[in-house]
Structures are given as structure tokens and as C-alpha cells.
Write a protein that holds these residues in place. Structure first.
Motif, PDB file in Angstrom:
ATOM      1  N   ARG A 110       0.997  31.710  32.388  1.00  0.00           N
ATOM      2  CA  ARG A 110       1.498  32.315  31.145  1.00  0.00           C
ATOM      3  C   ARG A 110       3.015  32.216  31.034  1.00  0.00           C
ATOM      4  O   ARG A 110       3.556  31.794  30.006  1.00  0.00           O
ATOM      5  CB  ARG A 110       1.052  33.787  31.090  1.00  0.00           C
ATOM      6  N   TYR A 157      -7.768  32.634  30.866  1.00  0.00           N
ATOM      7  CA  TYR A 157      -7.414  31.643  31.867  1.00  0.00           C
ATOM      8  C   TYR A 157      -8.576  31.522  32.857  1.00  0.00           C
ATOM      9  O   TYR A 157      -8.933  32.500  33.536  1.00  0.00           O
ATOM     10  CB  TYR A 157      -6.137  32.046  32.619  1.00  0.00           C
ATOM     11  N   ARG A 161      -5.327  35.212  25.068  1.00  0.00           N
ATOM     12  CA  ARG A 161      -5.550  34.033  25.896  1.00  0.00           C
ATOM     13  C   ARG A 161      -6.490  34.382  27.054  1.00  0.00           C
ATOM     14  O   ARG A 161      -6.474  35.495  27.573  1.00  0.00           O
ATOM     15  CB  ARG A 161      -4.228  33.504  26.479  1.00  0.00           C
ATOM     16  N   ASP A 214      -3.006  35.611  19.464  1.00  0.00           N
ATOM     17  CA  ASP A 214      -2.218  35.405  20.682  1.00  0.00           C
ATOM     18  C   ASP A 214      -3.003  35.742  21.945  1.00  0.00           C
ATOM     19  O   ASP A 214      -2.470  35.650  23.047  1.00  0.00           O
ATOM     20  CB  ASP A 214      -0.941  36.256  20.646  1.00  0.00           C
TER      21      ASP A 214
END
Length: 607
Positions: free
Chosen positions: A448, A427, A425, A423
Motif C-alpha cells: 500500500r 491484497y 483495496r 478506495d
């Protein structure tokens, strides 16, 4: 009540590097010692639900604890495994009867000497190299030396009765001196090169071979240049083989590491120049304590607490403390033994120290990610934040950039089982003023939670934002704008001293300030998640920055120009062997420092 070994939690944090593993029962008795090229894969094979051999199943049923020692390569793991088996004789290991005498490499006398493995009395004329703790290690070395220098390894009786070359000549493992297909001068040169390697002068040998390779290439003898290149390649593969056995003296290597939530001290024992094994210790400490203070306290208790302790001649440590001299005097007064403490070491001692440090870091990571420890911290966090239920999902955001370049935001996720890396992430932040962390945080949170509002993904129970009141306010603005609720917002700001253990927490808004003691398990959990978010953001930032700048793998390393790249490739015989080299092997190349070697290794192995 029998102790149940939590194999899933252990394997989740187990290293994928080569090393040695030890399995113990609930009383701490050693059951089995094994080696592995990949510790995680090898240990995973023991804890399958089916398909185990009866002996393996019986072993696994008794396992209550597992320990690992990381090594630089598989050969080092083999050497350490054999040492531990001979010392402890675990019941589930196969114990050989010929382990009472160590083997040697023997070079016979004569015009065409042979290399062979030797045990027993040294009666024959020639030279003996060793001893080695493992016949397997000698056979591996002899095999590679045979490929590199083609020195014969056949018996003298076989050698004297040949009338034509044998299969070893056909597969390029020998130059057939038995039928005079190589003159004694050329053969003596091959023997000299083999002796240089066995004497530990590998660096001088490879430099000499590099010069010969350049000379052959310059004279357009490319076949000879390729042959010498192959010799260099083979040497590089075995050059690091004896680092577990190449030292001297009685030494204890002690490395301490500390992070939010705990500390670990790894002790490697060396007696007579041979590594006998390692052990981890986990002292209870506060976050604000320095690593040097933790190490000093351990050394005082370990070496002064039990007078029967087998004292070494020297201690090698990874950090220094001003009171080490007092400790040395106390040991001399109480036990009548002089002992020295070293910090800056080279060669084999430096590799020992690096191994101790690596093992301490690995053991601490495994301990912090254990299920029992995490559950206790999650419960402590619930009490600290006065929540009705123990949280099950924590998310933390952080921003990383270099003067505004290649800005990346990270989101890491923790559950009660530890990090939920699927999970995680990253960016890539674009379209903002360079260096504007608030705008970067706004963009990351918007991306998000816009998906969450649309029903994609889970919402956290606690959202942590690394930053002070400004970042917390930005997070609150995004959440209110998207009309999302149902979780707790927590801002984590560095205190006035900016030291770990003195953070200021803001619960939901900037007016609700919260401080936790430095030894609070809840604060340890918060810092662990924040540090992981910071690491993940930096990794993403560096990868993004490198992708923009990279033209080739080596050209991306600062400090490596065209000349150094050429020398580095010549030293290893090509990029393929450079990719296979360890940090220590790269650092031995001409003009390459340890720091630069680490940068080269990181670039070559980056995903």
C-alpha cells in the motif's frame, strides 16, 4: 427554519432490494407512499436535478424525511403499498373510489368452471378465495395460473357461443373446452391443481407435479415433462406472493439490532392477519449493552408508557430476555390484557420476523452513515486524539484467513461523508508462513505505502491497524522503513474481556495507551471502521477460497452432494429458476434447511 432533506446521504445507504417507501414533510405528515423493485433506483429518480414532472417536483420540494420498508419481493411491496394507501390516504397518491370492498378469486361451478376476479355479494354458485387487498395482485396471480394450468377465464356467454378456439388457445393460455378439445377429466385435474394453489397447498402441489414430471421423463414423453416443468416454474414465481397477507391474529413483530454507534428497533404491526406497516426507533444506548436488554427496555416503555396503546394479542421478538415474564404480568395488571411473547416461530410469522430484522439493520446502517452523525464522530475523534484538525481520511487494515489458507488483507477508507468504497483495496497475501498475521500485515502495508511513496494515491490522516502491540509494531516498522510520515498511527486491540466497548487503543506506539468510554462517539467511529475492515477482509477471503475450490456454483456449497443437487434442480425445474429464488423459497425445497438455503443463496449471488 425549514428542514432540508439530505437526499445524497439517504441514497448512499439506501437498499437496492424491493420494498415500500414513504415520504414525509417537516411535521412528519405522510405525503406519498410508493413501491419499488429496486428502492435505491426508484428513489434516486425523485432527486434528479432536472426532468421532474410538475407534480413530482412539488412533492419533492416538501419532503423532509424518507422511510423505507424492505419486503421479500415486488408483489409483497405492492400489497403493503395498497394497505398503507388505504389506511393513510396520502395527498400525493391517486386514491381510487372502489377501495371499499376487497376483491376475491372466484371459481364458478359446472363441468368447465372459470377463474375470475370478483367484487361484491357472493351470490353465484362456486368457490370464493380471499379476500385480497389488491385487484392488481389477483390479476397477476390469475395470469400466471392461466399460463400454468390453462383454466379458462372467459365469460360464460362468450364460452357457450364459441364454434372454434379463440386466441387464448393459440397462445397456449387455454385448452379450448368451449369446443371440446380437452375432456372433462383432464380439465378437472387442471382445476384441482389451481384450487390447491389458491388454498395455499403449493408445496404439496409442486411435489405432485415433480413426481409427474419424473414419470413423464422416464417414459420418454419429454414434451409433457417440459410442460410440467413450466408449471412448476410458474408456481415458484407466485408461491411467495401472499406472505404479507397469509397470517392471522393481532401481532406486533419487534426486532432489535445493535452495532458500534447505536441501535435500532423495527416494529411491524399486524392486525387481522394483515401487515399494516412498520416504524423504526433509535434508542440511545452504550456499546456494552446487550441486544436483549435494549429490546426489553423498549418494550417496557412502549407498552407500559401509554395506556391508550393498541395492544396486540402476541409479540414476536428476535431475542429473548429472562424478564419477559415480568413484563407480561405488568401489562396484565396495568391494562387488563393478556399478551404472549414468542421467539421461535415458523411459516408466515418467521418471514415477518425476518423482515423486521432486515428493516432494522437497513435503518441502522442508514442512520450511522448519515452526514450529521459522521461529522460529530469525526470531531469527537479529533478531541480524543488531541489533533489540531478534524481528520478527513481514515484507513483501516485487517487480515482474514482459514488456518492460513487463502490469506487476504483488507484496506477500507472512511471520509467525512462515510465509506469511500472506490478506495477500498484487497491484497492477496502469498509467500509467507501460513497463519503468520504479522508477515501478512507487513506485506499489505508495504504494498500500500510503496505506491504512496512513489506519488500514487493519497495518504491517510489516521491509519488504524486491527490488532494489539505486535501488529502496531509491525506497522511502525514498515512506515519507518519506507520513510513515510504525516499521519497518525492507531492500534486497536480487544480488551481483556474481548467485548465491544472495552478496546484498548495505542496512539503511535505501544507505550502511549488510550482508553475511551463505551458511549464515546469517537470509539463508535473506530469500531465502525474496524468492523467494516473485518467484513471486507472476510468477504475477500471467502471469495478467494471459493475460487480455488469451485468447480460449479452448487458444488461449492458445503453439504450439497450430487443427490441433493439433483433434487434441488428438479424442485425448481432448473438452475435459472433456482437463481431467481429467495432464501425462503430455497428453504422450502426437500432436505434444505434455512442455514443451508442461505449458503446456497450466497454462493449463487456472489460476485
Amino acid at each position: 427554519m425549514a428542514v432540508v432533506f439530505d437526499s445524497s446521504a439517504f441514497l448512499a445507504s439506501c437498499s437496492a432490494r424491493p420494498g415500500v417507501y414513504r415520504m414525509l414533510d417537516e411535521k412528519g405528515k405522510l405525503l406519498y407512499v410508493g413501491k419499488a423493485r429496486n428502492l435505491k433506483k426508484r428513489l434516486s429518480s425523485y432527486f434528479r436535478k432536472s426532468g421532474l414532472a410538475p407534480k413530482t417536483a412539488a412533492l419533492v420540494a416538501k419532503v423532509a424525511q424518507a422511510e423505507v420498508t424492505i419486503t421479500s419481493n415486488e408483489t409483497e411491496a405492492l400489497l403493503l403499498e395498497q394497505t398503507l394507501i388505504k389506511q393513510w390516504r396520502p395527498p400525493y397518491n391517486i386514491l381510487l373510489r372502489d377501495d371499499k370492498s376487497y376483491p376475491y378469486v372466484f371459481l364458478s361451478a359446472g363441468d368447465y368452471p372459470r377463474l375470475s376476479l370478483h367484487r361484491g355479494a357472493k351470490k353465484e354458485a362456486g368457490r370464493y378465495f380471499g379476500p385480497y387487498p389488491s385487484a392488481g395482485a389477483i390479476r397477476e396471480s390469475l395470469g400466471l395460473l392461466q399460463k400454468a394450468f390453462l383454466v379458462r377465464q372467459c365469460e360464460d356467454s362468450y364460452f357457450k357461443n364459441r364454434t372454434r378456439p379463440c386466441l387464448q388457445y393459440q397462445i397456449k393460455r387455454c385448452k379450448a373446452p368451449c369446443v371440446k378439445l380437452v375432456d372433462s377429466v383432464e380439465y378437472a385435474q387442471d382445476v384441482r391443481h389451481s384450487v390447491m394453489f389458491l388454498e395455499g397447498r403449493s408445496d404439496v402441489l409442486t411435489q405432485e407435479l415433480s413426481v409427474d414430471m419424473e414419470r413423464a421423463a422416464a417414459s420418454l414423453d419429454f414434451e409433457q415433462a417440459a410442460s410440467i416443468r413450466d408449471q412448476i416454474v410458474f408456481l415458484r414465481r407466485v408461491q411467495n406472493q401472499q406472505s404479507m397477507e397469509a397470517g392471522s391474529g393481532d401481532v406486533d413483530i419487534v426486532a432489535a439490532v445493535a452495532s458500534p454507534g447505536g441501535a435500532c428497533i423495527n416494529l411491524i404491526s399486524v392486525r387481522g392477519g394483515r401487515v399494516l406497516g412498520s416504524k423504526n426507533f433509535f434508542p440511545r444506548v452504550g456499546i456494552e449493552e446487550k441486544t436483549s436488554e435494549i429490546l426489553l427496555a423498549f418494550l417496557e416503555q412502549y407498552y407500559l408508557g401509554l395506556f391508550e396503546r393498541d395492544l396486540p394479542e402476541e409479540l414476536i421478538v428476535n431475542v429473548v430476555h429472562e424478564d419477559f415474564s415480568t413484563l407480561v404480568n405488568a401489562i396484565l395488571e396495568s391494562q387488563g390484557r393478556e399478551i404472549s411473547i414468542s421467539h421461535r416461530v415458523r411459516g408466515t410469522r418467521s418471514r415477518w420476523l425476518q423482515l423486521a430484522l432486515t428493516n432494522a439493520e437497513q435503518a441502522l446502517t442508514a442512520r450511522l452513515s448519515s452526514k450529521q452523525q459522521l461529522l460529530a464522530r469525526f470531531e469527537a475523534l479529533r478531541l480524543a486524539l488531541q489533533l489540531n484538525e478534524v481528520p478527513t481520511r481514515l484507513e483501516c487494515f485487517d487480515i482474514s484467513h482459514s488456518s492460513g489458507e487463502a490469506t487476504v488483507a483488507s484496506c477500507v477508507v472512511f471520509g467525512r461523508e462515510g465509506p469511500i468504497k472506490t478506495d477500498y483495496r484487497r491484497y492477496n497475501i502469498d509467500g509467507i508462513t501460513a497463519g503468520d498475521d504479522y508477515a501478512a500485515m507487513r506485506q499489505a502495508l508495504t504494498r500500500r505505502f510503496s505506491k504512496a511513496r512513489e506519488g500514487s494515491g493519497k495518504l491517510p490522516d489516521i491509519l488504524l491497524v486491527d490488532g494489539g502491540k505486535g501488529q502496531l509494531g509491525m506497522a511502525r516498522e514498515v512506515i519507518d522503513k519506507l520513510a513515510i510520515s504525516g499521519f497518525t498511527l492507531l492500534g486497536v486491540a480487544k480488551g481483556v474481556t474481548r467485548k465491544p466497548g472495552f478496546e484498548t487503543l495505542y496512539l503511535n506506539d505501544a507505550t502511549n495507551e488510550l482508553s475511551l468510554p463505551a458511549d464515546s462517539p469517537a470509539l463508535h467511529l473506530i469500531q465502525q471502521i474496524r468492523d467494516e475492515a473485518h467484513r471486507f477482509a472476510i468477504t475477500g477471503h471467502r471469495a478467494r477460497r471459493a475460487k480455488v475450490r469451485r468447480t460449479s456454483s452448487l458444488e461449492d456449497v458445503p453439504g450439497i452432494g450430487p443427490r441433493r443437487r439433483r433434487e434441488l434442480l428438479k424442485h425448481f425445474g432448473g438452475l435459472q429458476e433456482l437463481n431467481r429464488a429467495s432464501v425462503d423459497e430455497i428453504a422450502r425445497a426437500p432436505g434444505i434447511s434455512k442455514k443451508l438455503a442461505e449458503s446456497i443463496y450466497a454462493i449463487l449471488h456472489s460476485e
